[in-house]
Design a protein around this motif. Sequence first.
Motif, PDB file in Angstrom:
ATOM      1  N   PRO A  52     -29.026 -36.974  -6.060  1.00 18.71           N
ATOM      2  CA  PRO A  52     -30.423 -36.483  -6.078  1.00 18.71           C
ATOM      3  C   PRO A  52     -31.263 -37.049  -4.933  1.00 18.71           C
ATOM      4  CG  PRO A  52     -29.719 -37.141  -8.269  1.00 18.71           C
ATOM      5  CD  PRO A  52     -28.678 -37.617  -7.332  1.00 18.71           C
ATOM      6  N   PHE A  53     -31.168 -38.352  -4.675  1.00 20.07           N
ATOM      7  CA  PHE A  53     -31.975 -38.940  -3.603  1.00 20.07           C
ATOM      8  C   PHE A  53     -31.513 -38.451  -2.230  1.00 20.07           C
ATOM      9  CE2 PHE A  53     -32.490 -41.993  -7.078  1.00 20.07           C
ATOM     10  CZ  PHE A  53     -33.865 -42.136  -7.093  1.00 20.07           C
ATOM     11  N   GLY A  54     -30.202 -38.307  -2.041  1.00 29.43           N
ATOM     12  CA  GLY A  54     -29.716 -37.815  -0.758  1.00 29.43           C
ATOM     13  C   GLY A  54     -30.134 -36.389  -0.483  1.00 29.43           C
ATOM     14  N   VAL A  55     -30.067 -35.529  -1.491  1.00 25.22           N
ATOM     15  CA  VAL A  55     -30.465 -34.137  -1.313  1.00 25.22           C
ATOM     16  C   VAL A  55     -31.968 -34.026  -1.076  1.00 25.22           C
ATOM     17  CG1 VAL A  55     -30.600 -31.899  -2.475  1.00 25.22           C
ATOM     18  CG2 VAL A  55     -28.508 -33.258  -2.631  1.00 25.22           C
ATOM     19  N   MET A  56     -32.770 -34.774  -1.832  1.00 21.30           N
ATOM     20  CA  MET A  56     -34.223 -34.709  -1.641  1.00 21.30           C
ATOM     21  C   MET A  56     -34.620 -35.225  -0.267  1.00 21.30           C
ATOM     22  SD  MET A  56     -35.929 -35.673  -5.336  1.00 21.30           S
ATOM     23  CE  MET A  56     -35.083 -37.242  -5.501  1.00 21.30           C
ATOM     24  N   ALA A  57     -33.973 -36.311   0.195  1.00 19.85           N
ATOM     25  CA  ALA A  57     -34.289 -36.827   1.524  1.00 19.85           C
ATOM     26  C   ALA A  57     -33.912 -35.826   2.606  1.00 19.85           C
ATOM     27  CB  ALA A  57     -33.575 -38.152   1.748  1.00 19.85           C
ATOM     28  N   ALA A  58     -32.758 -35.173   2.473  1.00 19.62           N
ATOM     29  CA  ALA A  58     -32.338 -34.182   3.461  1.00 19.62           C
ATOM     30  C   ALA A  58     -33.268 -32.963   3.446  1.00 19.62           C
ATOM     31  CB  ALA A  58     -30.898 -33.760   3.197  1.00 19.62           C
ATOM     32  N   LEU A  59     -33.686 -32.527   2.262  1.00 14.37           N
ATOM     33  CA  LEU A  59     -34.619 -31.404   2.174  1.00 14.37           C
ATOM     34  C   LEU A  59     -35.954 -31.733   2.837  1.00 14.37           C
ATOM     35  CD1 LEU A  59     -33.996 -30.111  -1.470  1.00 14.37           C
ATOM     36  CD2 LEU A  59     -33.510 -28.894   0.651  1.00 14.37           C
ATOM     37  N   TYR A  60     -36.421 -32.955   2.626  1.00 14.19           N
ATOM     38  CA  TYR A  60     -37.691 -33.325   3.253  1.00 14.19           C
ATOM     39  C   TYR A  60     -37.570 -33.361   4.775  1.00 14.19           C
ATOM     40  CZ  TYR A  60     -41.735 -36.052   4.666  1.00 14.19           C
ATOM     41  OH  TYR A  60     -42.876 -36.477   5.290  1.00 14.19           O
ATOM     42  N   LEU A  61     -36.478 -33.970   5.270  1.00 11.17           N
ATOM     43  CA  LEU A  61     -36.334 -34.091   6.714  1.00 11.17           C
ATOM     44  C   LEU A  61     -36.158 -32.739   7.393  1.00 11.17           C
ATOM     45  CD1 LEU A  61     -34.018 -37.224   7.035  1.00 11.17           C
ATOM     46  CD2 LEU A  61     -36.441 -37.068   7.600  1.00 11.17           C
ATOM     47  N   HIS A  62     -35.455 -31.808   6.746  1.00 10.92           N
ATOM     48  CA  HIS A  62     -35.142 -30.545   7.406  1.00 10.92           C
ATOM     49  C   HIS A  62     -36.116 -29.417   7.071  1.00 10.92           C
ATOM     50  CE1 HIS A  62     -32.858 -26.876   8.446  1.00 10.92           C
ATOM     51  NE2 HIS A  62     -32.310 -27.646   9.376  1.00 10.92           N
ATOM     52  N   ARG A 118     -42.338 -21.471  -1.632  1.00 13.88           N
ATOM     53  CA  ARG A 118     -41.417 -22.304  -0.858  1.00 13.88           C
ATOM     54  C   ARG A 118     -40.512 -23.116  -1.773  1.00 13.88           C
ATOM     55  NH1 ARG A 118     -43.481 -25.479   4.225  1.00 13.88           N
ATOM     56  NH2 ARG A 118     -41.217 -25.551   4.364  1.00 13.88           N
ATOM     57  N   PHE A 119     -41.068 -23.581  -2.901  1.00 17.12           N
ATOM     58  CA  PHE A 119     -40.239 -24.332  -3.845  1.00 17.12           C
ATOM     59  C   PHE A 119     -39.158 -23.431  -4.450  1.00 17.12           C
ATOM     60  CE2 PHE A 119     -39.400 -25.770  -8.212  1.00 17.12           C
ATOM     61  CZ  PHE A 119     -38.885 -27.032  -7.939  1.00 17.12           C
ATOM     62  N   GLU A 120     -39.519 -22.219  -4.843  1.00 20.05           N
ATOM     63  CA  GLU A 120     -38.525 -21.296  -5.389  1.00 20.05           C
ATOM     64  C   GLU A 120     -37.489 -20.914  -4.339  1.00 20.05           C
ATOM     65  OE1 GLU A 120     -41.248 -19.000  -8.750  1.00 20.05           O
ATOM     66  OE2 GLU A 120     -41.033 -18.167  -6.731  1.00 20.05           O
ATOM     67  N   THR A 121     -37.930 -20.781  -3.092  1.00 21.09           N
ATOM     68  CA  THR A 121     -36.979 -20.461  -2.026  1.00 21.09           C
ATOM     69  C   THR A 121     -35.963 -21.586  -1.848  1.00 21.09           C
ATOM     70  OG1 THR A 121     -38.666 -19.155  -0.892  1.00 21.09           O
ATOM     71  CG2 THR A 121     -36.777 -19.884   0.408  1.00 21.09           C
ATOM     72  N   LEU A 122     -36.459 -22.829  -1.874  1.00 22.79           N
ATOM     73  CA  LEU A 122     -35.538 -23.954  -1.742  1.00 22.79           C
ATOM     74  C   LEU A 122     -34.594 -24.057  -2.933  1.00 22.79           C
ATOM     75  CD1 LEU A 122     -37.921 -26.721  -0.313  1.00 22.79           C
ATOM     76  CD2 LEU A 122     -36.168 -25.451   0.915  1.00 22.79           C
ATOM     77  N   VAL A 153     -39.371 -29.817   5.208  1.00 19.15           N
ATOM     78  CA  VAL A 153     -40.783 -30.126   4.984  1.00 19.15           C
ATOM     79  C   VAL A 153     -41.398 -30.904   6.133  1.00 19.15           C
ATOM     80  CG1 VAL A 153     -42.403 -31.255   3.400  1.00 19.15           C
ATOM     81  CG2 VAL A 153     -40.375 -30.113   2.490  1.00 19.15           C
ATOM     82  N   ALA A 154     -40.720 -31.958   6.583  1.00 18.98           N
ATOM     83  CA  ALA A 154     -41.307 -32.852   7.577  1.00 18.98           C
ATOM     84  C   ALA A 154     -41.510 -32.144   8.905  1.00 18.98           C
ATOM     85  CB  ALA A 154     -40.413 -34.081   7.760  1.00 18.98           C
TER      86      ALA A 154
END
Length: 599
Positions: free
Chosen positions: A367-377, A480-484, A379-380
């Motif tokens: 969970p933490f790895g996926v959330m961090a990757a989603l944020y970096l790619h 955007r949340f539903e798309t992700l 959202v950020a």
Amino acid sequence: MSRPDAVPPSSLLRPREPVTARLARYWRDGGPWGWLNAMAVSVSLVLVLGLISLLVVGSLSHFWPSRLVEVELTTQPGQSVTALKTTRGEPAADNRHLLGELMHEELRPSAADTGDQQRERQSQRWWLLQTSSQDGASASWQWLPDTLMENIRFPRQALMLEMRDGRVLYGMARALSDPLTGELDHSPQLSSDSAVPGVPTPSLHQNAEALHARLAALEGQRRQLAALRADSEALSARLLALQQQLSARQGPVTTQDEANASLIAELETTREALITREGQLLALRGALDAGQLLLGGNGGHEGRIALNDIRHVWQPNAMGFGGRLLLTLERFRDFVSGSPNEGSGGIWPAIFGTVLMVVLMAILVMPFGVMAALYLHEVAHQGRLTRLTRIALRNLAGVPSIVYGVFGLGFFVYGLGAGLDELFFSERLPTPTFGTGGLLWASLTLALLTLPVVIVATEEGLARVPHRLREGALALGATRFETLRRVVIPAASPALMTGLILAVARAAGEVAPLMLVGVVKLAPDLPLDDSFPWLHLDRKFMHLGHQVYDLAFQSSDAFSSRPLVYATALVLVVVILCLNLSAIRLRHMLAQRYKGATE
């Protein structure tokens, strides 16, 4: 319309291309790289198969029953039998006969060599003989020169006994205690069912079937004893509950006696049943302790042995290839499913601890790895800070694992663990509950260790998802949340599983950080049992990698532990392979389900 003087491309009249031009075109088309890739894959496959073969062959010397030899020693001028030394530096017994297993042979120079012919003439063959265990050691080893071995025999009636305390004994059966009187009978016969009319029934010295029958009966008695012990514990708990229920009743004596008549009767019945069970337990314990076996003669172990102390007994010289193979599989099964506190050197707690730790690590890191990757790619803002974060993550993937172990010891154990003890377990202090190494802190430490791998693999998978999928989902009115959640993550799920595979492959074999945050040499109690809260995250546990390290470098008997090192390493490779194959299978299913989403 083509020119009449043009030469077609396939014409034989076309001039031959120079060799240098053909080589340049072959190099430009990538031909050598294909061959190099095929060679690299072939070499990797050969190395993997060679490693597994090495582990299998190395572990066979422990599980495969070698033939037992009886060696008759002779003395040469200037050399005595007592001058022999064991591998532990102890003098060998002053006995002309030795009984055991021949494990190894080698050539040793007997004097300074000056040439090939003299070297060949002065070399002496030495044999490594494993004899009965002495002084609590798992085995006793002796090097014997062939000049001292006057005669070698392979007695069919020689016994190999594996004791419950881990010792291995070799000897000849001389007497077996009578099952009724307990006295030693020096000529126990086989049962009448197996006797042949007109043929004398062989005694225990020639055939050990009587001993095997007694041991099988004792094993049945042990199972009956365990069942009676469980029944006795259940009756004790029921008796206590009835007594508490009876004492809680209130009211006049007459009314209480009338209302509790059935309860009192059940209480008495339970008490009588408990007394009966205790008597049966005492009788069975006495029967188990009464059985004895007398070994002696021919260089083997001499003395009386309680049958209850024997785990297994074999006659290797009387076995064929099929019997040896079945015995090898049985011993390997006991090794895998046994516990080290049973004297068999089993590794089941280590297997269970390794798998449970890897599963908990995967649950924590994904969970933490996926959330961090989603944020970096997703959202950020893709600026300098994001690029520096990615560089830092790739550098964290190369940090030595022992550094993560030190961080886990300082932050998780001494920091969070000590805080939890002060908040929730203050009555147990100064004895720590979470303020010491345990399964939870080991899983969290390995989750930090593998977090950069999961983030990098997941982000690469997100980058392969086409933007048209995101734009199409947004055009249809999705947020955007539903798309992700419904488009991007399912399409990148094979990459998520790739990150999980890489994390499992690295975490399952790590040893250095675990030695600081929870792994111990002996922890027979599993972290998962039937008592609340069932999963005990504060318990220490065993690990296959640590078992390999302990057997290889901390054992006092290198000859006995060497095949166990190979066997434990083989089990570790198989466990990691099974975990990776499970994740690969899941990745394949996800890739087939979302096939075409990333094309």
